[in-house]
Motif scaffolding. Structure first.
Motif, short mmCIF file in Angstrom:
data_model
loop_
_atom_site.label_atom_id
_atom_site.label_comp_id
_atom_site.label_asym_id
_atom_site.label_seq_id
_atom_site.Cartn_x
_atom_site.Cartn_y
_atom_site.Cartn_z
N GLU A 5 38.31 46.77 32.16
CA GLU A 5 39.26 47.00 31.06
C GLU A 5 38.57 46.73 29.73
O GLU A 5 38.01 45.67 29.50
N GLY A 6 38.60 47.73 28.86
CA GLY A 6 38.09 47.58 27.51
C GLY A 6 36.62 47.23 27.42
O GLY A 6 36.23 46.41 26.58
N VAL A 7 35.79 47.84 28.25
CA VAL A 7 34.35 47.51 28.27
C VAL A 7 33.62 48.24 27.15
O VAL A 7 33.75 49.46 26.99
N HIS A 8 32.86 47.49 26.38
CA HIS A 8 32.05 48.03 25.28
C HIS A 8 30.59 47.66 25.51
O HIS A 8 30.27 46.58 25.99
N LYS A 9 29.68 48.56 25.13
CA LYS A 9 28.26 48.26 25.20
C LYS A 9 27.51 49.08 24.17
O LYS A 9 27.68 50.29 24.07
N LYS A 10 26.66 48.38 23.38
CA LYS A 10 25.78 49.03 22.41
C LYS A 10 24.34 48.65 22.70
O LYS A 10 24.05 47.53 23.12
N TYR A 11 23.43 49.60 22.47
CA TYR A 11 22.00 49.32 22.47
C TYR A 11 21.53 49.52 21.04
O TYR A 11 21.31 50.64 20.60
N GLY A 12 21.42 48.41 20.31
CA GLY A 12 21.14 48.51 18.88
C GLY A 12 22.33 49.15 18.18
O GLY A 12 23.46 48.66 18.28
N LYS A 13 22.10 50.27 17.50
CA LYS A 13 23.18 50.97 16.82
C LYS A 13 23.79 52.08 17.68
O LYS A 13 24.74 52.74 17.25
N VAL A 14 23.22 52.28 18.86
CA VAL A 14 23.70 53.36 19.74
C VAL A 14 24.85 52.86 20.61
O VAL A 14 24.71 51.86 21.33
N ARG A 15 25.97 53.53 20.53
CA ARG A 15 27.15 53.16 21.32
C ARG A 15 27.05 53.82 22.70
O ARG A 15 27.13 55.04 22.83
N ALA A 16 26.87 53.00 23.74
CA ALA A 16 26.76 53.53 25.10
C ALA A 16 28.13 53.63 25.77
O ALA A 16 28.43 54.60 26.47
N LEU A 17 28.97 52.61 25.57
CA LEU A 17 30.31 52.59 26.15
C LEU A 17 31.30 52.09 25.11
O LEU A 17 31.00 51.15 24.36
N HIS A 18 32.47 52.69 25.07
CA HIS A 18 33.50 52.29 24.11
C HIS A 18 34.85 52.23 24.79
O HIS A 18 35.40 53.24 25.24
N ASN A 19 35.37 51.01 24.93
CA ASN A 19 36.72 50.78 25.45
C ASN A 19 36.94 51.45 26.81
O ASN A 19 37.96 52.11 27.04
N VAL A 20 35.98 51.27 27.71
CA VAL A 20 36.05 51.92 29.03
C VAL A 20 36.91 51.09 29.98
O VAL A 20 36.70 49.89 30.15
N SER A 21 37.87 51.76 30.60
CA SER A 21 38.73 51.13 31.60
C SER A 21 38.81 52.02 32.83
O SER A 21 39.13 53.21 32.71
N ILE A 22 38.50 51.47 34.00
CA ILE A 22 38.65 52.20 35.26
C ILE A 22 39.13 51.23 36.32
O ILE A 22 38.99 50.01 36.19
N SER A 23 39.70 51.77 37.40
CA SER A 23 40.07 50.94 38.54
C SER A 23 39.93 51.78 39.80
O SER A 23 40.09 53.00 39.78
N CYS A 24 39.60 51.10 40.89
CA CYS A 24 39.37 51.78 42.16
C CYS A 24 39.90 50.89 43.28
O CYS A 24 39.48 49.74 43.42
N ARG A 25 40.84 51.42 44.06
CA ARG A 25 41.49 50.63 45.11
C ARG A 25 40.67 50.60 46.41
O ARG A 25 39.73 51.37 46.59
N LYS A 26 41.06 49.74 47.32
CA LYS A 26 40.40 49.61 48.61
C LYS A 26 40.48 50.94 49.37
O LYS A 26 41.56 51.55 49.47
N GLY A 27 39.36 51.37 49.92
CA GLY A 27 39.32 52.60 50.68
C GLY A 27 39.36 53.87 49.86
O GLY A 27 39.42 54.97 50.40
N GLU A 28 39.26 53.73 48.54
CA GLU A 28 39.31 54.91 47.65
C GLU A 28 37.90 55.31 47.23
O GLU A 28 37.01 54.47 47.09
N ILE A 29 37.71 56.61 47.04
CA ILE A 29 36.47 57.13 46.48
C ILE A 29 36.80 57.67 45.09
O ILE A 29 37.56 58.62 44.95
#
Length: 284
Positions: A5-29
């Motif tokens: 939920e709300g994952v952010h990641k920058k490498y210097g000034k480069v934005r790699a991830l912005h407000n990433v939210s995902i979920s995956c249940r048991k047995g799901e692909i």
């Protein structure tokens, strides 16, 4: 099993991830789809603990010594060692069972021969992928991440790997997150898709729903398609025994039904997905 939920990641000034939210249940692909540089590998590295997110909440559920295993890009194997030696080495690194019986069971689980003793450098790409998955499955994780696992595989290798992935979810109820550029393959194995564009998740939902919205034409193949006069009512382009036909998902179902009524056999029907629309789709 996998929750971000709300994952952010920058490498210097480069934005790699912005407000990433995902979920995956048991047995799901869950399939993660995006163009090169969209942020897929960065997200996988964060989930595997190889990279630290700047902000955000990450939870991986599961029991045992290892909750999650995975392959980033290509399997990291020692090519001068054989499959048993690779597994034994990684098992000792991870504190897993390195006995002969355990190693043979791991090889059998991923469909590799247990008596082969030549170096891994002699293996096909598909066999290397299977061995990489065997390494990722050491210590019985509940979740598995596969980054572009179908790249470099021939059609038989793709089908074999698809079967292995489906077996892991159906028999072991494993949660699997896959990234791939091969949309046709993801459409046959993934329960849901998340579309990532410029480091943001722009859409998540059932695989069939997302792909249908980005499909405006289909490739139909059959030996006697030219006998179907009603196809002239549609915008089509012929190529040997195949045609590209502009139609919606509802229309293509009706077309196939009419062809069956005329006893015209279809050897394949493949959706032609508009990748630009898919990658740029905004969730409503």
């Amino acid at each position: 099993m996998i929750y971000c939920e709300g994952v952010h990641k920058k490498y210097g000034k480069v934005r790699a991830l912005h407000n990433v939210s995902i979920s995956c249940r048991k047995g799901e692909i869950l399939g993660l789809v995006g163009a090169n540089g969209a942020g897929k590998t960065t997200l996988f590295k964060i989930l595997l603990g190889l990279v630290t997110a700047d902000h955000g909440k990450i939870e991986i559920a599961g029991d045992g010594a290892k909750k999650i295993g995975g392959i980033i890009e290509k399997p990291a194997l020692y090519h001068y060692l054989n499959a048993h030696e690779n597994l034994r080495l990684f098992a000792k690194m991870q504190g897993a069972d390195s006995s002969k019986n355990a190693l043979e069971a791991s090889l059998e689980q991923v469909g590799l021969p247990v008596h082969r003793t030549d170096p891994v450098r002699n293996f096909s790409m598909g066999m290397k992928q299977r061995l990489g998955i065997a390494v990722a499955l050491l210590n019985n994780p509940s979740c598995l991440l596969l980054d572009e696992p179908f790249s470099g595989l021939d059609p038989l290798g793709i089908e074999a790997l698809k079967k292995l992935i489906l077996d892991l979810t159906q028999q072991a109820q494993m949660t699997i997150l896959i990234s791939s550029h091969i949309i046709d393959v993801l459409s046959t194995v993934c329960t849901n898709l998340s579309i990532i564009h410029n480091g943001e998740i722009v859409q998540t939902g059932p695989t069939s729903t997302i792909l249908a919205a980005c499909t405006k034409s289909y490739s139909l193949c059959g030996n006697e398609l030219k006998k179907a006069a009603f196809l002239s009512d549609y915008d089509t382009v012929s190529n040997g025994d195949c045609i590209t036909i502009s139609a919606s998902a509802t229309e293509i179902s009706e077309i196939i039904f009419k062809l069956s009524q005329q006893q015209i056999a279809i050897t394949s029907c493949r959706p032609l997905i508009d990748l630009q629309q898919l990658f740029n789709a905004k969730e409503k």
